[in-house]
Motif scaffolding. Structure first.
Motif, short mmCIF file in Angstrom:
data_model
loop_
_atom_site.label_atom_id
_atom_site.label_comp_id
_atom_site.label_asym_id
_atom_site.label_seq_id
_atom_site.Cartn_x
_atom_site.Cartn_y
_atom_site.Cartn_z
N THR A 67 -11.33 22.14 44.43
CA THR A 67 -11.16 22.68 43.08
C THR A 67 -9.88 22.10 42.48
O THR A 67 -8.83 22.11 43.11
CB THR A 67 -11.08 24.21 43.10
OG1 THR A 67 -10.00 24.62 43.96
CG2 THR A 67 -12.38 24.82 43.60
N LEU A 68 -9.98 21.60 41.25
CA LEU A 68 -8.82 21.03 40.58
C LEU A 68 -8.18 22.00 39.59
O LEU A 68 -7.11 21.74 39.06
CB LEU A 68 -9.21 19.74 39.84
CG LEU A 68 -9.74 18.61 40.72
CD1 LEU A 68 -9.92 17.35 39.88
CD2 LEU A 68 -8.81 18.33 41.89
N ASN A 69 -8.86 23.10 39.33
CA ASN A 69 -8.34 24.16 38.47
C ASN A 69 -8.65 25.50 39.09
O ASN A 69 -9.46 25.60 40.01
CB ASN A 69 -8.96 24.10 37.07
CG ASN A 69 -8.62 22.84 36.31
OD1 ASN A 69 -9.44 21.95 36.19
ND2 ASN A 69 -7.40 22.75 35.80
N ILE B 42 -16.32 17.88 43.79
CA ILE B 42 -15.13 18.36 43.07
C ILE B 42 -15.57 19.31 41.96
O ILE B 42 -16.53 19.02 41.22
CB ILE B 42 -14.33 17.19 42.47
CG1 ILE B 42 -13.77 16.30 43.58
CG2 ILE B 42 -13.20 17.70 41.56
CD1 ILE B 42 -13.06 15.06 43.07
N VAL C 58 -14.12 21.15 38.60
CA VAL C 58 -13.00 20.98 37.68
C VAL C 58 -13.25 21.72 36.38
O VAL C 58 -14.40 21.90 35.96
CB VAL C 58 -12.76 19.47 37.40
CG1 VAL C 58 -13.98 18.83 36.78
CG2 VAL C 58 -11.53 19.24 36.54
N ARG C 59 -12.18 22.13 35.72
CA ARG C 59 -12.29 22.70 34.37
C ARG C 59 -11.66 21.74 33.37
O ARG C 59 -12.33 20.92 32.80
CB ARG C 59 -11.60 24.08 34.32
CG ARG C 59 -12.35 25.16 35.08
CD ARG C 59 -11.59 26.46 35.07
NE ARG C 59 -11.38 26.94 33.70
CZ ARG C 59 -10.46 27.85 33.36
NH1 ARG C 59 -9.67 28.36 34.28
NH2 ARG C 59 -10.35 28.25 32.11
N SER D 296 -8.26 23.98 47.05
CA SER D 296 -7.66 22.99 46.16
C SER D 296 -7.02 21.82 46.91
O SER D 296 -6.75 20.78 46.31
CB SER D 296 -6.60 23.67 45.28
OG SER D 296 -5.58 24.24 46.10
N MET E 57 -9.18 13.81 34.89
CA MET E 57 -9.51 12.98 36.04
C MET E 57 -9.62 11.50 35.68
O MET E 57 -9.89 10.67 36.56
CB MET E 57 -10.82 13.45 36.67
CG MET E 57 -10.80 14.87 37.20
SD MET E 57 -12.38 15.30 37.99
CE MET E 57 -12.42 14.14 39.36
N ALA F 208 -8.63 19.82 34.04
CA ALA F 208 -7.78 18.78 34.63
C ALA F 208 -8.31 17.39 34.25
O ALA F 208 -9.51 17.13 34.31
CB ALA F 208 -7.74 18.93 36.14
N ARG G 299 -18.23 20.17 36.18
CA ARG G 299 -17.24 20.70 35.25
C ARG G 299 -17.64 22.11 34.84
O ARG G 299 -18.74 22.35 34.35
CB ARG G 299 -17.10 19.84 33.99
CG ARG G 299 -16.08 20.44 33.05
CD ARG G 299 -15.55 19.48 32.03
NE ARG G 299 -14.43 20.12 31.35
CZ ARG G 299 -14.54 20.84 30.23
NH1 ARG G 299 -15.72 20.99 29.66
NH2 ARG G 299 -13.48 21.40 29.70
#
Length: 284
Positions: A6-8, A35, A37-38, A27, A42, A40, A56
């Motif tokens: 997770t990036l967010n 992955i 993501v919200r 994370s 990339m 972030a 996303r």
């Protein structure tokens, strides 16, 4: 075990949908299989070769290098409509914030909190924070996807006249749209007739800088612009100058790239001067 990075921050309610006996989610996972993501960015990120898919949690793909992923065989998908109601409510709040000087009233109230005659001061000064009512005004909704349709329908319920523009409206969206929403043939016709303009469109080559100096010139004087979609849809320098000249009354956005989220006409010149000094913006 399928590994998801997770990036967010992702809602626990969403993460609970992944059975923990089959998925590992964190994370700090190295070489993930997927992955999540919200917001972030990339685009300049090196994507591990182990990644099979990128999801996303939201609409749009502008923060994901879709072309690079396609060339590498990485599947990219989003979740349109998942946060539609939340954004709709923020947009409705923005309509009120842009009309009534709610922010100014809150700040003023805090400045007199230590006074003994607060009630008298409020009665004397409350007229400073009035503004136009929404009822009877015209709202232009640019983009009639999941969010735009909800905004348009609720604005009708508030007594507003609503104009919608979306040359790519889907059949499902059209079915859900109130019959009271008037269709605009062109973006320019919507801008010329609207007291309020709200953007609900993706960012792409054909929408970047959609609202610029030329578009602001054809808008009504004292129009108000709301942008909870993508920052690059609006040219910052142009809208600051439109606010500074008194052409526009307010700009409400959740992209803090112009040093403020709400610029009101009463403070626009001061903000413009500060931005000139900081960014060497030359006013027209």
């Amino acid at each position: 075990m399928f590994r998801i990075q997770t990036l967010n921050k992702i809602s626990p309610l969403g993460l609970e949908l992944f059975p923990r006996d089959k998925y590992e989610i964190a994370s700090d996972i190295l070489n993930p299989d997927a992955i999540l993501v919200r917001s972030a960015d990339m685009n300049s990120t090196e994507i591990p070769s182990s990644v099979l898919a990128i999801a996303r949690a939201g609409a749009g793909y502008n923060n994901i290098p879709v072309q690079r992923c396609s060339e590498s065989g990485v599947v990219v998908f989003n979740t349109p409509g998942a946060n539609a109601n939340a954004v709709k409510e923020l947009t409705l709040a923005a309509l009120l914030i842009s009309s009534r000087d709610i922010v100014g009233g809150i700040n003023w109230t805090a400045s007199v909190a230590d006074k003994t005659d607060v009630a008298d001061l409020v009665e004397k000064e409350k007229s400073r924070f009035t503004g136009p009512e929404l009822k009877g005004k015209t709202l232009g909704v640019v983009g009639l996807g999941a969010i735009g349709v909800m905004v348009a329908n609720d604005a009708i319920s508030l007594g507003m006249d609503v104009i919608g523009y979306d040359p790519y409206i889907s059949v499902d969206a059209a079915w859900n749209l109130s019959r009271e929403v008037v269709r605009a043939d062109t973006l320019e016709s919507l801008l010329m007739k609207s007291d309020y303009i709200t953007l609900h469109i993706p960012l792409g080559d054909n929408t970047k800088g959609l609202l610029d100096a030329e578009k602001f010139r054809i808008m009504k004087k004292d129009a108000r612009v709301i942008n909870f979609s993508r920052n690059a849809l609006v040219k910052d320098k142009d809208i600051i100058e439109a606010l500074g000249s008194g052409k526009l009354s307010a700009y409400v956005t959740d992209f803090p790239t112009v040093d403020c989220w709400l610029v009101r006409k009463s403070s626009a010149f001061r903000i413009l001067e500060r931005l000139r000094r900081k960014r060497k913006i030359t006013a027209q």
